[in-house]
Design a protein around this motif. Structure first.
Motif, PDB file in Angstrom:
ATOM      1  N   VAL A  95     -47.500  85.286 -40.934  1.00  0.00           N
ATOM      2  CA  VAL A  95     -47.930  85.156 -42.127  1.00  0.00           C
ATOM      3  C   VAL A  95     -47.563  83.903 -42.824  1.00  0.00           C
ATOM      4  CG1 VAL A  95     -47.571  86.646 -44.532  1.00  0.00           C
ATOM      5  CG2 VAL A  95     -47.979  87.813 -42.297  1.00  0.00           C
ATOM      6  N   GLY A 107     -49.650  81.248 -41.843  1.00  0.00           N
ATOM      7  CA  GLY A 107     -51.169  81.497 -42.234  1.00  0.00           C
ATOM      8  C   GLY A 107     -51.192  81.008 -43.781  1.00  0.00           C
ATOM      9  N   LEU A 108     -49.945  81.028 -44.405  1.00  0.00           N
ATOM     10  CA  LEU A 108     -49.948  80.808 -45.666  1.00  0.00           C
ATOM     11  C   LEU A 108     -49.743  79.197 -45.859  1.00  0.00           C
ATOM     12  CD1 LEU A 108     -47.652  83.451 -47.417  1.00  0.00           C
ATOM     13  CD2 LEU A 108     -50.108  83.254 -48.022  1.00  0.00           C
ATOM     14  N   SER A 142     -58.274  82.205 -44.895  1.00  0.00           N
ATOM     15  CA  SER A 142     -58.192  83.792 -44.747  1.00  0.00           C
ATOM     16  C   SER A 142     -58.311  84.037 -43.179  1.00  0.00           C
ATOM     17  CB  SER A 142     -59.226  84.658 -45.586  1.00  0.00           C
ATOM     18  OG  SER A 142     -60.306  84.105 -45.588  1.00  0.00           O
ATOM     19  N   LEU A 157     -55.180  83.025 -41.856  1.00  0.00           N
ATOM     20  CA  LEU A 157     -53.962  83.776 -41.927  1.00  0.00           C
ATOM     21  C   LEU A 157     -54.160  84.967 -40.915  1.00  0.00           C
ATOM     22  CD1 LEU A 157     -51.628  84.720 -43.967  1.00  0.00           C
ATOM     23  CD2 LEU A 157     -53.083  85.575 -45.362  1.00  0.00           C
ATOM     24  N   LEU A 194     -51.702  86.185 -37.976  1.00  0.00           N
ATOM     25  CA  LEU A 194     -51.005  87.614 -38.065  1.00  0.00           C
ATOM     26  C   LEU A 194     -51.229  88.130 -36.745  1.00  0.00           C
ATOM     27  CD1 LEU A 194     -49.499  89.214 -40.145  1.00  0.00           C
ATOM     28  CD2 LEU A 194     -51.366  90.059 -40.827  1.00  0.00           C
TER      29      LEU A 194
END
Ligand code: ADP
Length: 633
Positions: free
Chosen positions: A47, A50-51, A73, A76, A80
């Motif tokens: 996560v 991804g951020l 997105s 992200l 994940l």
């Protein structure tokens, strides 16, 4: 894992094109987190990744343009997904790894327990005592074998001060051995004594070796001790038996030496008087006596000759029995020995009306390995028996054949009464005449015993077959020999030199202490007029006379009062004044070794007493003839 990463890259590419593919270095923290914290760690790191890849990095790393929300997105979500998959895989891998480690540990513990059990079983079952000693010298528990070996219960024995039980004479040595092993010394074997419960000493043989820990430092020792009391007792018995046997052998050798000294003494003592009897008898016979005196002298000579044969045979048998018979083995043409023996027996056969015939004698041209004289003696004995024990008008057939292997065989067959089977085992016993003593046939019962002994001493064999009522066949087998390369023509020629009559210019010196023998030679030399005889009854006097008078020939007895005749001979040969004077030894000692010795020391000839007068003249004449031819003589 690499395949998985490849797949993720492919999916991102298909969904978003090159611009949506996340930077690969983001996988590294995800992987590390998965390995360290499992599934949740991997998800959390994904996560964050991804951020970071999205809002925190407004620019696309690959293109340098501002990121689109959709890309962000997708990344992200993608991180994940990847994080979760990786976490799951790592968790699984970790689990199976841990399980395997646990299994391996369990297996190792099991193997350890098994090997401990095996060791305990060996410790319990071993008939030898196993003792462990710690590095500090502390003894481990005794093995159950102590019960059988020393009679103690192991538990009881463990309580005792074992080192102090060791035999006082062995204790220090054992202590030192153990100390050296505990210092890392090499494996050792040693023996020591421990007391048995019943009070006796038990001898233990220990094989001990040191042990070391994982770092190679000495950590103790193990000793395996075996009860060798019986073995030691046996060894001691064996050693003392060996010593005993050695003593017995020495005794036997001493007895043998004494026997052979006795034989040579007896031979001397018997031959000396016989020398006078036969010598004077032969001289008398040459004197042309009245017929009735001639007959008496012949009887004396016959009796003396018989006695001489008997003495010789008994001495020979005794020599064979004591292993002291000396033979001179050489290649001998069988035909020569055979024809000489036949020639000698022919007159006896003719006298008794027996036909003597040699048949099928082609193999006789071959050589056998034998002592020429002894072979002749054996053949003579078989031939004379075949004549003596034949039927009147019977026949003796001599055959010579090759036998299987490497030998030649002479067979002597007669047509006499034969020998019944029950008597055959006594045939070769000394003095055994098998009843012939009552038949008027002359004999001593020694001939066959001696012939067999002689043949065997020459490496051959003597045997017989007989059909009672039809006759007997005696045979001798001897090993074949190669034809010798060179012959001593020169020596033979020398020996064959004629015997010219002495011309009166010769002096003889006879060194002899026995008056009868001196007289005998004096009388004998009466038949060689013109020879001057000097005599000396002592060796030293003989040497003086030899130096002063330079005789043409020296006759030397060996048995002198002041020095052995052999020494006299050595002095004669060593002195330039007497060096070339021929010496004929006249001795009662007829042992072949002695004869060879004296000839090797420089004697020209060796005559044995009783003297055969004609052989004596032959030897004297030849020596003088050669002396005349000697330019330095
Ligand atoms: P000797 O002939 O002097 O008695 P030997 O040892 O030569 O002694 O022989 C032992 C005995 O064996 C003889 O006395 C005789 O009884 C027997 N014997 C030997 N040779 C023959 C033979 N060819 N035939 C029959 N008997 C024999």
């Amino acid at each position: 894992m690499v395949g998985l990463l490849g797949l993720s890259w492919l999916v991102s590419y298909v969904l978003g094109g090159a611009g949506r593919v996340p930077p690969h270095w983001f996988y590294v923290p995800i992987l590390l987190a998965a390995a360290r914290f499992g599934l949740p760690g991997a998800a959390a790191t994904a996560v964050v990744a991804g951020l970071v890849a999205g809002p925190l990095l407004p620019l696309d790393v690959a293109t340098g343009t501002r990121q689109h929300f959709l890309d962000w997105s997708a990344r992200l979500g993608f991180f994940l997904g990847i994080g979760l998959v990786m976490g799951a895989v790592i968790v699984r891998l970790k689990g199976s790894l841990e399980r395997e480690i646990a299994l391996a540990r369990e297996g190792r513990d099991l193997a350890l327990r098994e090997s401990e059990a095996t060791l305990r079983a060996v410790f319990a079952a071993s008939p030898d005592m196993i003792t462990m000693v710690e590095a500090d010298g502390e003894l481990g528990p005794p093995s159950p074998a102590v019960r059988d070996i020393l009679g103690y219960e192991p538990a009881e024995y463990a309580q005792m001060d074992r080192m102090s039980l060791i035999h006082p004479e062995d204790r220090e040595r054992v202590n030192e051995t153990l100390r050296s092993l505990l210092r890392g010394g090499p494996p050792v074997e040693f023996r020591f004594r421990m007391p048995h419960v019943d009070g006796r000493w038990v001898v233990l043989e220990s094989h001990a070796r040191g042990m070391s820990d994982a770092e190679g430092r000495p950590s103790g020792l193990v000793a395996v001790s075996r009860d060798v009391t019986k073995k030691v007792t046996l060894e001691e018995a064996l050693t003392s038996a060996k010593k005993e046997a050695e003593r017995a052998r020495e005794d036997a050798e001493r007895a043998n030496r004494a026997k052979s000294e006795f034989l040579s003494r007896m031979s001397h003592e018997l031959r000396t008087p016989l020398n006078a009897i036969l010598g004077f008898g032969q001289l008398l016979a040459m004197d042309g006596l009245e017929p009735q005196h001639q007959e008496s002298v012949e009887q004396i000579l016959k009796g003396g000759k018989h006695l001489l044969d008997l003495i010789n045979e008994v001495l020979d048998i005794a020599r064979i029995e004591s292993g002291r018979m000396t033979l001179s083995l050489e290649p001998v043409v069988l035909a020569d020995a055979l024809s000489e023996a036949i020639g000698l027996i022919q007159p006896l056969a003719a006298e008794q009306g027996i036909e003597l015939k040699a048949e099928d004698a082609r193999s006789a041209d071959r050589y056998v390995r034998a002592d020429r004289q002894r072979l002749k003696q054996v053949l003579l004995n078989l031939l004379s028996n075949a004549v003596k024990y034949n039927r009147s008008g019977g026949r003796v057939i001599v055959r010579c054949l090759e036998v299987q292997g490497e030998g030649l065989r002479v067979e002597v067959s007669d047509q006499g009464a034969g020998i019944p089977p029950e008597m055959m085992d006594r045939l070769f016993l000394p003095f055994e005449r098998l009843g012939a003593e009552g038949t008027g046939v002359e004999g001593t019962g020694l001939g066959l015993a001696l012939s067999k002994g002689l043949t065997e001493a020459m490496g051959g064999s003597l045997g017989m077959t007989s059909i009672p009522g039809q006759g007997s066949t005696f045979f001798v087998e001897l090993p074949r020999a190669e034809e010798p390369g060179v012959t001593d023509e020169q020596g033979e020629a020398g020996r064959r030199l004629g015997a010219p009559a002495p011309d009166g210019s010769h002096t003889l010196l006879y060194i002899e202490d026995n008056l009868a023998n001196l007289r005998l030679i004096e009388r004998a030399l009466d038949h060689r007029p013109g020879l001057i005889l000097l005599s000396a009854m002592q060796g030293s006097l003989g040497l003086d006379l030899a130096r002063q008078h330079q005789p043409d020939l020296i006759l030397l007895d060996l048995h002198l009062p002041d020095m052995p005749g052999e020494e006299v001979l050595r002095h004669l040969r060593g002195d330039p004044r007497t060096q070339r004077i021929p010496v004929i030894v006249i001795s009662a000692d007829a042992t072949p070794g002695q004869i060879r010795n004296l000839l090797a020391t420089g004697a020209r000839a060796y005559l044995t007493k009783p003297i055969d007068v004609s052989r004596f003249f032959e030897a004297v004449d030849q020596a003088l003839a050669e002396r005349r031819l000697d330019p330095a003589g």
